[in-house]
Design an enzyme around this catalytic site. Sequence first.
Site, PDB file in Angstrom:
ATOM      1  N   GLU A 130       0.862  -1.185   0.000  1.00 27.30           N
ATOM      2  CA  GLU A 130       0.000   0.000   0.000  1.00 27.30           C
ATOM      3  C   GLU A 130       0.896   1.232   0.000  1.00 27.30           C
ATOM      4  OE1 GLU A 130      -2.851   0.149   3.224  1.00 27.30           O
ATOM      5  OE2 GLU A 130      -2.795   2.349   3.288  1.00 27.30           O
ATOM      6  N   GLU A 135      -2.678  11.832   3.055  1.00 28.05           N
ATOM      7  CA  GLU A 135      -3.422  11.279   4.196  1.00 28.05           C
ATOM      8  C   GLU A 135      -3.177  12.140   5.426  1.00 28.05           C
ATOM      9  OE1 GLU A 135      -4.375   6.923   6.118  1.00 28.05           O
ATOM     10  OE2 GLU A 135      -2.304   7.347   5.538  1.00 28.05           O
TER      11      GLU A 135
END
Length: 311
Positions: A130, A135
């Site tokens: 990932e 974020e």
Amino acid sequence: MLLYFVSLLALQLVSGTSYTQSDSHTGIGFLKSFSYQAIPDPTHGRVNYVDAVTAANENLTYASGDHFVLRTDFWSVLDPDGPGRNSVRIQSNKQYTTSVMIFNIRHMPQGCATWPAVWTVGEDWPNNGEIDVLEGINDQGPNQATLHTTAGCTMPDWRYEQGNALLDDCDALISSNAGCGVKFVDTRSYGPIFNDNGGGWYVVERSEVGISVWFWSRDAGTVPYEVEVGNETIDTDNWGEPSAYFPNTDCDITSKFGPHNIVINLTLCGDWAGSAYGDSGCPSTCVDYVNNNAWAFEDAYFDFQWLKIYT
């Protein structure tokens, strides 16, 4: 010692190369190239991810010209025993390996309890890795870029990047799945400050020798022209030091990262934003705030100008 660092720098600088545009998404193009994931939130947020029909009916996603907007509900008071606030998670129909992705974003979700993310992920997580490009939580910037992998992927103590490394071990099964994150130094890279400056460009390059993430604010005077206009061809050697860099020194990128889909989502509370809520200067509890303060999520939306992908 000097020779060691010179050699390490030389090793880390070979990742840049030339790429040609293979995909371009603007406005309604996002709706054609991504699929809705109406699934239970894997991060246990106070959201209800909806399908395409519901998203369209409630204007949780819509496209107009060069705007693609993805947002959460900001008009409903929630039943504390019922589902979470309606929101959206979409995933690209295509998968990518070696590539460069440029995200031209005008606005990102802001507000207490928000946890927006732009990331790429492989099947059978975490076995194919990932990459978190954008974020953060609860308006607490700057941005954080992070890798999550199986065991056996670590980062060196020093590497060619502007940001500040948090943890060096990318193993998703330790440290509560914190991964090996890098905190950016540019405060304009996340939250209200990002939005006040008109957004900016996020770029991720993935190659066999490493993974790089750059950020340029809309008002930065140093944006490479080919990034600013989304050129047909790009050369990442021209872009300077990335905000975050994850070299293959002690991490075999090819074996740790398989074909990836792009994911864009907005959750509320959950494993990270919820657990850190009390330290973020936000009122009440995270879940109560989400349940009872619909108005607080009026600015909880993405507005993408375009996404261009190069291979």
